[in-house]
Design a protein around this motif. Structure first.
Motif, PDB file in Angstrom:
ATOM      1  N   GLU B 180      12.949  13.421  24.462  1.00 49.65           N
ATOM      2  CA  GLU B 180      12.773  12.769  25.759  1.00 49.65           C
ATOM      3  C   GLU B 180      11.316  12.820  26.182  1.00 49.65           C
ATOM      4  O   GLU B 180      10.759  11.827  26.664  1.00 49.65           O
ATOM      5  CB  GLU B 180      13.676  13.435  26.796  1.00 49.65           C
ATOM      6  CG  GLU B 180      15.125  12.998  26.635  1.00 49.65           C
ATOM      7  CD  GLU B 180      16.122  13.991  27.210  1.00 49.65           C
ATOM      8  OE1 GLU B 180      15.727  14.796  28.084  1.00 49.65           O
ATOM      9  OE2 GLU B 180      17.281  13.977  26.753  1.00 49.65           O
ATOM     10  N   ALA B 181      10.701  13.976  25.987  1.00 53.58           N
ATOM     11  CA  ALA B 181       9.286  14.099  26.341  1.00 53.58           C
ATOM     12  C   ALA B 181       8.447  13.112  25.542  1.00 53.58           C
ATOM     13  O   ALA B 181       7.552  12.448  26.087  1.00 53.58           O
ATOM     14  CB  ALA B 181       8.804  15.526  26.087  1.00 53.58           C
ATOM     15  N   ALA B 182       8.765  12.975  24.269  1.00 50.99           N
ATOM     16  CA  ALA B 182       8.016  12.042  23.426  1.00 50.99           C
ATOM     17  C   ALA B 182       8.206  10.614  23.919  1.00 50.99           C
ATOM     18  O   ALA B 182       7.257   9.826  23.984  1.00 50.99           O
ATOM     19  CB  ALA B 182       8.464  12.163  21.970  1.00 50.99           C
ATOM     20  N   ALA B 183       9.443  10.293  24.314  1.00 53.32           N
ATOM     21  CA  ALA B 183       9.727   8.941  24.810  1.00 53.32           C
ATOM     22  C   ALA B 183       8.939   8.678  26.091  1.00 53.32           C
ATOM     23  O   ALA B 183       8.406   7.589  26.297  1.00 53.32           O
ATOM     24  CB  ALA B 183      11.217   8.775  25.057  1.00 53.32           C
ATOM     25  N   ILE B 184       8.868   9.689  26.946  1.00 49.56           N
ATOM     26  CA  ILE B 184       8.118   9.544  28.200  1.00 49.56           C
ATOM     27  C   ILE B 184       6.642   9.312  27.912  1.00 49.56           C
ATOM     28  O   ILE B 184       5.974   8.536  28.586  1.00 49.56           O
ATOM     29  CB  ILE B 184       8.326  10.811  29.079  1.00 49.56           C
ATOM     30  CG1 ILE B 184       9.758  10.803  29.587  1.00 49.56           C
ATOM     31  CG2 ILE B 184       7.336  10.856  30.212  1.00 49.56           C
ATOM     32  CD1 ILE B 184      10.253  12.157  29.988  1.00 49.56           C
ATOM     33  N   ASP B 185       6.158   9.959  26.877  1.00 50.07           N
ATOM     34  CA  ASP B 185       4.750   9.753  26.503  1.00 50.07           C
ATOM     35  C   ASP B 185       4.548   8.418  25.796  1.00 50.07           C
ATOM     36  O   ASP B 185       3.454   8.135  25.318  1.00 50.07           O
ATOM     37  CB  ASP B 185       4.278  10.890  25.585  1.00 50.07           C
ATOM     38  CG  ASP B 185       4.168  12.197  26.340  1.00 50.07           C
ATOM     39  OD1 ASP B 185       4.179  12.142  27.591  1.00 50.07           O
ATOM     40  OD2 ASP B 185       4.085  13.259  25.713  1.00 50.07           O
TER      41      ASP B 185
END
Lengths: 326, 286
Positions: B180-185
């Motif tokens: 999820e963090a990667a997607a947000i980035d």
């Protein structure tokens, strides 16, 4: 689970509120996001899909078709209906021999192998110095057991002038050609299989680790002894692992090939006493080029394995204990 | 764990510990005896091999190794190289194809996912023999017999589903917040896979690599089937030919080459023990 815990750094990941994330990424709207994700998934799976259809399912269908023909690679395939299957079970003594040899091999060596695996896992389980050293020693043969080199070694160890006879000679026993005599040849292969108990042992060890120590503590308060602990705690909680190993080893050992090929010199002798099912399939298909027949044999093997696995699963209802899962 | 043993007084008291060690050492020696005997025999002069059941050779010679090395058409190093090429490609193929599929199964949602996953699991149990006859026919038709492709190509198509399963199990233990963090980035699925998931999968990748190496190195059935020309034999097939052609007279050189053939497995085993054991244990438990 014996895997390492979440890697370091996980907790440092900044957590963004979901609304904000959704707002900055219009692509994350439910419908289109799902669709793009499905596309991505199918791309990631593309090699596997190609393999599944080209290397597995396609050939399976082809082999089912071939099993009803007399295909020999050199001439056209002719439809012969159930002839191949009929021949196997009514006329082909070698087929029946291979079925019997393989069944004996599986029925004798798998339980023995699992018993050794469980026994040593129990000895190795609790607080013993040098555990990983011992574990490696017992595990190593299971990595080497299927190799040509070890099969060659086995053929020699159990030969007339092999070390088994040298040892027995110390007790005044006269030499016996263990691999060259039809009464004993299969047993040398069974011993080879039992020798590779390391793989299931490692799975047992992992299973033993999962049994909560509190159960043993409670039992010791109640004054339970070793045997009682084993009977009432260890064994029941281990039944899913025993079941898993049993299913796996039955499937695997039904397909053994290298050992019988090398030890018997490629023909399953003496007098077909080590003619494993897969060896006979190989001889039929790739030596005699009776490919339709070999394909039929492969399907019989698949049905046998499927049936045994099914029976195993049915039986498991009566003896496998799933603890808190039910 | 050290504390654990103290907390289980009833199961095994310290007293029989010495007995257990003795028992383990004796049975361990018994397990390793055939291997040690082969090593020792490979160093003995031919005429001593079957007269001495003991492990310590009374005379040592390297002759078996020099003789065995050149016993076949090519030197044994040639076959080692053939095996090395096939196993390396198999490892690369399995690592790429299986990790791709595993990421999709572990992290992405798509139609019929459950069904495909079940098919993947089922294919682990499928006997290879059910597909081998038509495969052989196809490979023969496209002139792939006596090339490495019938052995290597399937690996790039993730046909060793066992490793997909192993990696799915592993990826599931990684926290979802990472994705999820990667997607947000702003990372897409590909970048998330390559930059976030793969680096964390090193233990699972190592397990896959080591197992693929050992199994492919040992594999006799397929290699014997597809590699019949004396110029592209791999180690197991060469050993087998050696046994046939050498007859009973050359056990010393045969043992010597057998030892060499087991060398790489032994090396990988020592290097990757931790992963091997963990990999076995992980897939054994759901």
């Amino acid at each position: 689970m014996t895997l390492s815990p979440a890697p370091a750094g996980t907790t440092e990941v900044p957590v963004t509120p979901p609304e904000k994330a959704g707002a900055s990424h219009p692509g994350r709207l439910k419908g289109s996001r799902g669709r793009s994700q499905a596309w991505a998934a199918y791309l990631f799976l593309a090699p596997w899909f190609i393999g599944l259809f080209a290397i597995t399912i396609g050939p399976m269908i082809a082999s089912l078709y071939l099993s009803f023909t007399d295909y020999s690679l050199l001439s056209e395939a002719h439809w012969v209906g159930l002839d191949n299957y009929e021949k196997m079970f009514t006329q082909d003594d070698r087929f029946m021999a291979s079925l019997q040899v393989t069944t004996t091999y599986v029925v004798v060596s798998v339980p023995l192998q699992l018993a050794f695996a469980l026994g040593l896992a129990l000895v190795l389980d609790k607080g013993l110095r040098g555990l990983s050293f011992y574990r490696s020693i017992f595990y190593l043969p299971s990595l080497l057991g299927g190799s040509v080199a070890i099969s060659i070694l086995w053929r020699k160890i159990f030969g007339v002038d092999g070390i088994v006879n040298s040892f027995l000679g110390l007790f005044g026993y006269e030499g016996h050609g263990w691999v060259t005599s039809p009464d004993t040849a299969l047993w040398t292969l069974i011993i080879l299989h039992v020798w590779t108990f390391g793989a299931p042992m490692v799975i047992f060890l992992a299973g033993l680790r999962q049994i909560p120590q509190s159960l043993y503590e409670a039992a010791s308060v109640d004054g339970a002894g070793k045997w009682r602990n084993f009977r009432s705690i260890t064994l029941p909680l281990l039944t899913p692992i025993i079941f898993f190993n049993l299913v796996l080893e039955v499937i695997k050992s039904f397909q053994s090939f290298t050992q019988s090929f090398i030890v018997s010199g490629g023909n399953g002798g003496p007098v077909d006493s080590t003619l494993f099912y897969t060896l006979y399939l190989y001889i039929k298909g790739f030596k005699n080029y009776e490919m339709g027949y070999a394909a039929g044999m492969a399907w019989v093997l698949l049905l046998i394995i499927a049936a045994l696995t099914g029976v195993n699963f049915l039986m498991s209802r009566f003896w496998v204990f799933y603890g808190d899962e039910k | 764990m050290a504390t654990r043993s103290k907390r289980v007084p009833a199961l095994f008291r310290p007293a029989p510990r010495l007995v257990r060690h003795l028992l383990l050492i004796v049975s361990g020696l018994f397990m390793l005896y055939p291997l040690l005997w082969m090593v020792s025999s490979s160093l003995k002069p031919e005429d001593l091999i079957f007269r001495e059941p003991g492990l310590i050779p009374t005379a040592v010679t390297a002759e078996n190794y020099t003789q065995g090395w050149d016993a076949l058409k090519h030197s044994f190093g040639y076959y080692l190289w053939n095996s090395a090429v096939i196993t390396s490609l198999a490892v690369i193929g399995n690592l790429i194809a299986c990790s791709l599929a595993a990421y999709a199964f572990a992290r992405l949602e798509f139609p019929l996912k459950k069904m495909w996953f079940a098919i993947m699991l089922g294919s682990i149990m499928l006997p290879h023999h059910v597909t081998v006859v038509p495969q052989y026919i196809v490979f023969a038709k496209i002139d792939w017999i006596n090339t490495i492709w019938p052995i290597v190509a399937p690996k790039f198509l993730a046909t060793d589903a066992f490793f997909i399963f192993l990696m799915v199990q592993f990826i599931r233990t990684l926290p979802r917040e990472l994705d999820e963090a990667a997607a947000i980035d702003g990372a897409g699925y590909w970048r998330t896979f390559v930059q976030v998931i793969l680096p964390l999968c090193v233990p699972a990748l190592a397990t896959t690599g080591i197992f693929t190496f050992i199994w492919t190195w040992n594999d006799f059935f397929t290699q014997n089937l597809y590699l019949t020309n004396s110029d592209n034999l791999t180690v197991p097939v060469a050993l087998r030919q050696f046994m046939d052609s050498g007859g009973d007279s050359s056990w010393g050189p045969l043992f010597a080459m057998s030892i060499i053939s087991l060398g790489p497995i032994f090396g990988f085993f020592l290097a990757g023990q931790k992963y091997l054991v963990r990999g076995m244990a992980t897939t054994g438990l759901k």
